[in-house]
Write a protein that holds these residues in place. Sequence first.
Motif, PDB file in Angstrom:
ATOM      1  N   ALA A 214      33.412  39.081  50.236  1.00 32.64           N
ATOM      2  CA  ALA A 214      33.768  40.153  51.168  1.00 32.64           C
ATOM      3  C   ALA A 214      32.799  41.323  51.022  1.00 32.64           C
ATOM      4  CB  ALA A 214      35.199  40.629  50.907  1.00 32.64           C
ATOM      5  N   GLY A 215      32.328  41.853  52.133  1.00 27.56           N
ATOM      6  CA  GLY A 215      31.387  42.967  52.117  1.00 27.56           C
ATOM      7  C   GLY A 215      32.046  44.283  51.724  1.00 27.56           C
ATOM      8  N   MET A 216      31.293  45.125  51.016  1.00 23.86           N
ATOM      9  CA  MET A 216      31.762  46.456  50.651  1.00 23.86           C
ATOM     10  C   MET A 216      30.597  47.429  50.802  1.00 23.86           C
ATOM     11  SD  MET A 216      34.091  46.056  47.196  1.00 23.86           S
ATOM     12  CE  MET A 216      32.650  45.818  46.156  1.00 23.86           C
ATOM     13  N   ASP A 217      30.902  48.648  51.253  1.00 30.50           N
ATOM     14  CA  ASP A 217      29.915  49.717  51.177  1.00 30.50           C
ATOM     15  C   ASP A 217      30.484  50.780  50.239  1.00 30.50           C
ATOM     16  OD1 ASP A 217      31.911  50.876  52.672  1.00 30.50           O
ATOM     17  OD2 ASP A 217      30.610  51.483  54.341  1.00 30.50           O
ATOM     18  N   GLU A 218      29.967  51.990  50.298  1.00 28.16           N
ATOM     19  CA  GLU A 218      30.494  53.047  49.432  1.00 28.16           C
ATOM     20  C   GLU A 218      31.947  53.333  49.778  1.00 28.16           C
ATOM     21  OE1 GLU A 218      27.464  56.177  47.940  1.00 28.16           O
ATOM     22  OE2 GLU A 218      27.221  56.071  50.103  1.00 28.16           O
ATOM     23  N   GLY A 219      32.758  53.519  48.754  1.00 27.88           N
ATOM     24  CA  GLY A 219      34.144  53.857  49.003  1.00 27.88           C
ATOM     25  C   GLY A 219      35.068  53.211  48.001  1.00 27.88           C
ATOM     26  N   ASN A 220      36.353  53.294  48.295  1.00 24.60           N
ATOM     27  CA  ASN A 220      37.404  52.730  47.453  1.00 24.60           C
ATOM     28  C   ASN A 220      38.036  51.548  48.173  1.00 24.60           C
ATOM     29  OD1 ASN A 220      37.261  54.832  45.363  1.00 24.60           O
ATOM     30  ND2 ASN A 220      38.087  56.187  46.948  1.00 24.60           N
ATOM     31  N   TRP A 221      38.195  50.447  47.438  1.00 27.39           N
ATOM     32  CA  TRP A 221      38.696  49.216  48.025  1.00 27.39           C
ATOM     33  C   TRP A 221      39.833  48.679  47.153  1.00 27.39           C
ATOM     34  CZ3 TRP A 221      36.291  47.715  52.572  1.00 27.39           C
ATOM     35  CH2 TRP A 221      35.090  48.374  52.869  1.00 27.39           C
ATOM     36  N   ARG A 222      40.867  48.138  47.791  1.00 30.01           N
ATOM     37  CA  ARG A 222      42.070  47.704  47.086  1.00 30.01           C
ATOM     38  C   ARG A 222      42.277  46.199  47.271  1.00 30.01           C
ATOM     39  NH1 ARG A 222      45.199  50.644  49.644  1.00 30.01           N
ATOM     40  NH2 ARG A 222      46.072  49.120  51.109  1.00 30.01           N
ATOM     41  N   ASP A 223      42.507  45.494  46.150  1.00 33.30           N
ATOM     42  CA  ASP A 223      42.742  44.050  46.191  1.00 33.30           C
ATOM     43  C   ASP A 223      43.718  43.691  45.072  1.00 33.30           C
ATOM     44  OD1 ASP A 223      42.559  41.423  46.992  1.00 33.30           O
ATOM     45  OD2 ASP A 223      40.399  41.225  46.672  1.00 33.30           O
ATOM     46  N   ARG A 224      44.093  42.410  44.965  1.00 35.46           N
ATOM     47  CA  ARG A 224      44.978  41.938  43.906  1.00 35.46           C
ATOM     48  C   ARG A 224      44.410  40.646  43.341  1.00 35.46           C
ATOM     49  NH1 ARG A 224      49.764  44.915  44.400  1.00 35.46           N
ATOM     50  NH2 ARG A 224      50.686  43.705  42.702  1.00 35.46           N
ATOM     51  N   LEU A 225      44.639  40.408  42.047  1.00 30.36           N
ATOM     52  CA  LEU A 225      44.157  39.206  41.374  1.00 30.36           C
ATOM     53  C   LEU A 225      45.316  38.442  40.750  1.00 30.36           C
ATOM     54  CD1 LEU A 225      40.963  40.291  39.391  1.00 30.36           C
ATOM     55  CD2 LEU A 225      41.074  38.589  41.201  1.00 30.36           C
ATOM     56  N   ARG A 226      45.269  37.117  40.886  1.00 30.99           N
ATOM     57  CA  ARG A 226      46.218  36.259  40.203  1.00 30.99           C
ATOM     58  C   ARG A 226      45.588  35.730  38.919  1.00 30.99           C
ATOM     59  NH1 ARG A 226      47.604  32.330  45.058  1.00 30.99           N
ATOM     60  NH2 ARG A 226      45.569  33.093  45.700  1.00 30.99           N
ATOM     61  N   PRO A 227      46.370  35.428  37.900  1.00 34.04           N
ATOM     62  CA  PRO A 227      45.830  34.846  36.680  1.00 34.04           C
ATOM     63  C   PRO A 227      45.014  33.589  36.978  1.00 34.04           C
ATOM     64  CG  PRO A 227      48.091  35.523  36.310  1.00 34.04           C
ATOM     65  CD  PRO A 227      47.830  35.692  37.776  1.00 34.04           C
ATOM     66  N   GLY A 228      43.822  33.509  36.404  1.00 36.20           N
ATOM     67  CA  GLY A 228      42.937  32.371  36.614  1.00 36.20           C
ATOM     68  C   GLY A 228      42.060  32.461  37.838  1.00 36.20           C
ATOM     69  N   GLU A 229      42.223  33.503  38.645  1.00 40.92           N
ATOM     70  CA  GLU A 229      41.495  33.623  39.912  1.00 40.92           C
ATOM     71  C   GLU A 229      40.195  34.403  39.734  1.00 40.92           C
ATOM     72  OE1 GLU A 229      42.615  34.633  44.544  1.00 40.92           O
ATOM     73  OE2 GLU A 229      43.597  35.800  42.974  1.00 40.92           O
ATOM     74  N   THR A 230      39.192  34.025  40.527  1.00 35.18           N
ATOM     75  CA  THR A 230      37.938  34.777  40.612  1.00 35.18           C
ATOM     76  C   THR A 230      37.723  35.176  42.064  1.00 35.18           C
ATOM     77  OG1 THR A 230      36.981  33.437  38.827  1.00 35.18           O
ATOM     78  CG2 THR A 230      35.468  34.771  40.139  1.00 35.18           C
ATOM     79  N   ARG A 231      37.444  36.453  42.283  1.00 30.39           N
ATOM     80  CA  ARG A 231      37.164  36.932  43.642  1.00 30.39           C
ATOM     81  C   ARG A 231      35.769  37.554  43.698  1.00 30.39           C
ATOM     82  NH1 ARG A 231      42.431  38.895  47.078  1.00 30.39           N
ATOM     83  NH2 ARG A 231      43.573  36.937  46.835  1.00 30.39           N
ATOM     84  N   PHE A 232      35.098  37.317  44.828  1.00 31.83           N
ATOM     85  CA  PHE A 232      33.714  37.757  45.007  1.00 31.83           C
ATOM     86  C   PHE A 232      33.613  38.812  46.107  1.00 31.83           C
ATOM     87  CE2 PHE A 232      33.026  33.999  42.596  1.00 31.83           C
ATOM     88  CZ  PHE A 232      31.715  33.992  42.128  1.00 31.83           C
ATOM     89  N   TYR A 233      32.731  39.792  45.856  1.00 33.34           N
ATOM     90  CA  TYR A 233      32.455  40.869  46.803  1.00 33.34           C
ATOM     91  C   TYR A 233      30.929  41.030  46.887  1.00 33.34           C
ATOM     92  CZ  TYR A 233      37.236  41.636  45.243  1.00 33.34           C
ATOM     93  OH  TYR A 233      38.552  41.445  44.902  1.00 33.34           O
ATOM     94  N   GLY A 335      53.416  37.798  38.455  1.00 35.36           N
ATOM     95  CA  GLY A 335      52.791  37.938  39.771  1.00 35.36           C
ATOM     96  C   GLY A 335      51.317  38.275  39.666  1.00 35.36           C
ATOM     97  N   THR A 336      50.889  39.272  40.420  1.00 33.90           N
ATOM     98  CA  THR A 336      49.479  39.632  40.504  1.00 33.90           C
ATOM     99  C   THR A 336      49.214  40.995  39.873  1.00 33.90           C
ATOM    100  OG1 THR A 336      49.775  40.670  42.678  1.00 33.90           O
ATOM    101  CG2 THR A 336      49.199  38.331  42.650  1.00 33.90           C
ATOM    102  N   VAL A 337      47.935  41.273  39.657  1.00 29.22           N
ATOM    103  CA  VAL A 337      47.524  42.564  39.114  1.00 29.22           C
ATOM    104  C   VAL A 337      46.795  43.335  40.212  1.00 29.22           C
ATOM    105  CG1 VAL A 337      46.122  43.751  37.394  1.00 29.22           C
ATOM    106  CG2 VAL A 337      47.289  41.619  36.793  1.00 29.22           C
ATOM    107  N   PRO A 338      47.247  44.555  40.543  1.00 24.83           N
ATOM    108  CA  PRO A 338      46.539  45.360  41.551  1.00 24.83           C
ATOM    109  C   PRO A 338      45.210  45.872  40.987  1.00 24.83           C
ATOM    110  CG  PRO A 338      48.337  46.621  40.615  1.00 24.83           C
ATOM    111  CD  PRO A 338      48.452  45.241  40.039  1.00 24.83           C
ATOM    112  N   MET A 339      44.243  45.979  41.868  1.00 20.20           N
ATOM    113  CA  MET A 339      42.901  46.367  41.441  1.00 20.20           C
ATOM    114  C   MET A 339      42.286  47.291  42.485  1.00 20.20           C
ATOM    115  SD  MET A 339      39.682  43.769  40.787  1.00 20.20           S
ATOM    116  CE  MET A 339      39.880  43.028  42.408  1.00 20.20           C
ATOM    117  N   VAL A 340      41.551  48.307  42.007  1.00 10.12           N
ATOM    118  CA  VAL A 340      40.796  49.191  42.891  1.00 10.12           C
ATOM    119  C   VAL A 340      39.321  49.104  42.495  1.00 10.12           C
ATOM    120  CG1 VAL A 340      40.413  51.552  43.683  1.00 10.12           C
ATOM    121  CG2 VAL A 340      42.742  50.761  43.247  1.00 10.12           C
ATOM    122  N   LEU A 341      38.472  48.838  43.473  1.00 15.98           N
ATOM    123  CA  LEU A 341      37.027  48.826  43.264  1.00 15.98           C
ATOM    124  C   LEU A 341      36.454  50.099  43.871  1.00 15.98           C
ATOM    125  CD1 LEU A 341      37.938  45.710  44.420  1.00 15.98           C
ATOM    126  CD2 LEU A 341      35.726  45.236  43.383  1.00 15.98           C
TER     127      LEU A 341
END
Length: 421
Positions: A214-233, A335-341
Amino acid sequence: MRSGLAVTAALCAVAALPGTATADPGDLPAYATAEDAEAVKGDESSAAGPTLKPGVYTDTVAPGQKKYYSVPLDDTSNAWISAVALPEPGSKVAYGDGINVALKAPDGTTCGQSDADFGADGTARPIADYARRMIEPDGNCQERRVYHFSVERESEPTSDPSPWPVEIRFMQEPGLKGTTSTTPPETGETPSPPGPPTGEPKAIEGGTGFNDAAGMDEGNWRDRLRPGETRFYRVPLDWGQQLFVGLEFGTAKAKDDAYLGDAFRVDVYNPARGHISGQGVGYQASEPAEISLAGPPIDFANRYDSSARIGNAGFAGWYYIAVHAHEGLTDTVDGTVPMVLRTSVEGGVEPGPDYDGNAVEAGFGVTDEDREAAARGQSAAEAGSSGVMRTVAWAGIGSGTVLLLGLGLWTVLARRAGSRP
């Protein structure tokens, strides 16, 4: 009528384009390989490896296996060949399990090599790195000839013996007109990150890998992660720009508020999937955790630095951030863990090198469309879908305009015909 049918068909095609898939609860999504990837079978002999041209390929590699591929190279362009190892999420891997990649001449001379492993956390996730051939004064492998790329898997006897899928990508970067400095710029100490970006976090869903990041530019972004999961930005960086990333893993509902070391792992990769840096952090559900990463300004001469953090920051283009949640969090998090990038890009855009060819088409560069996709949080497929939709919209407007003009002309002619004696 034909125009209307064409627009309808185009709209149907847009609807069929893939986006970022949402997995069913409890299931971890599989890595999305490139849609145009070609399946190949590497050989155990360097003399019989299948030929690779610039593009994406898929294969598998078993424990202790080493596979070879033949790579014809010219004597003017730089070659970057990466491998992404894809163990099954949740499968058993050990500290030193991983892959070694190398590019060599037929006489055994090493052009480039690297390795990637799971490190201290020992949790299955996509890992990647590349081997390269650079055109440079007094460098190895400068001749036009066939070279041999290899992928070798290392695994402990106690690890899962299942074959790993592997995605191989061969990128060819145009050479330069004339010469350029081979002395890396002085970077000094790692700079302090700028203040955090302003504004409320925008929702984003990270991809499963490099192809649907998923594309990101400057700023704050909110997502969630499940145990064992890898997410790409992915973040577009032009020449002279510098990336700062802060990741905050928020508190979550706990099954057991025990502390887990190496609970999260963050890795940064360059446009050719070369590994730049990585960092881990421990976590317990009742307390937040944080990771901060800073890259050097993007400079062509960085590639001549011996360190990965600087040496692999020598391209303009999409830079990738992979965030992994340790599978052990299943025992502590409900459940999941909230995350802010929090992403910041410092530095103005500077003139790039004088390429003898189209570097952007080869995957080394940043366009206005890339910046728009990043601002929208789009993956490559979603950005392509938006482009098609815009084309369809303009085609529809054009068709409608022609139809209205035709009707207007018909009305005028009909009135004139009716007024004749």
